[in-house]
Design an enzyme around this catalytic site. Sequence first.
Site: not given
Length: 368
Positions: A172, A249
């Site tokens: 990202h 994550e």
Amino acid sequence: MSAPGRVVIEADGGARGNPGPAGYGAVVRAGSGDVLVERSEALGITTNNVAEYRGLIAGLQAAVDLGAAEADVRMDSKLVVEQMSGRWQIKNAGLRPLAAEAASLVARFDRVSFTWVPRERNTHADALANAAMDAAAGIAPVATAEPAAASAPRSWEPRPLEGATRMLLVRHGETAFTSQGRYSGRGDIPLSTVGEAQATAAGVLVAARAPDAVAVVTSPLDRCRSTAAAIAAELGGGVPIRVDDDLVECDFGEWEGLTFAEVRARWAVELDAWLADPSVAPPGGESFTAVATRARRATTALLAAYPSSAVVVVSHVSPIKLILQDALAGGPGFLHRLYLDPAGVSTMDRWPDGGVAVRTVNDTSHLR
């Protein structure tokens, strides 16, 4: 390869010093005895029992990944066999989370049996575990093994892309935590203005590299979903965006939002243990071993869903590193030696026979 109905799992683990340099090995065999999967990993400094449970978990996960319905587990650890069979209590609090993780995997089969075998009948897993212990002690490198077919195709010659799944792995874009060097795990922090521009630039690169991409698969967190939306917009043509929770994550627990220096000041011992051993989790968080299990599951799902296609995967530092670690047969130090920039793009091809070709790692040419 069709899913095997019944498999045999052979697993082992050990530590030299107890606690000491530790590792595990796991082998999954078909009913015929043929090896389907080998997995091993150096665990840093931990105990025999932790390593044995880690071997069991790796073997069960490998069998789940293969789609097996039944499994016969054979180990030379009397403790693990008796505890998983429900005949012995788990008195060591440190083993309870591992037993629970193993039990959650057992629940995914129609039937699982546990059998104790003498060490001389568990030589394959024992050899893998010993090699992993050597690596933990710095004696020799070891890689987390892929399915047996993955090591079969070996050649210097380029392979035709026919039948391959091309995965474009995109971290990202930048967030406020990224620019400040803070642990950013499950906190749903958005992209910064810079991160939004990076996401668009990544989309331009991806559209040029894989204009025929059929989907964008993303972590559920906002910073990835926004990056995925920017990439899908550049691909055009209504390319769908799909969320996969396995791409989220690592959970950094009590370290979330803190800098490395702040964590070092408050949790020096815990930080050193975490850096040395992927099975250790931050306080209240998740271990890299657990993230690796998720990352492998996500990769397996992508291969099944997008054969002979290109797919964009938008995720975070930890899952992408662990996917690349498996692809490159990286050792235990891989996580701490690879750097991934915000909006960096890595590309790899995976074939049904287990062949892997990593084309680029952390390409940032679109950000300059």
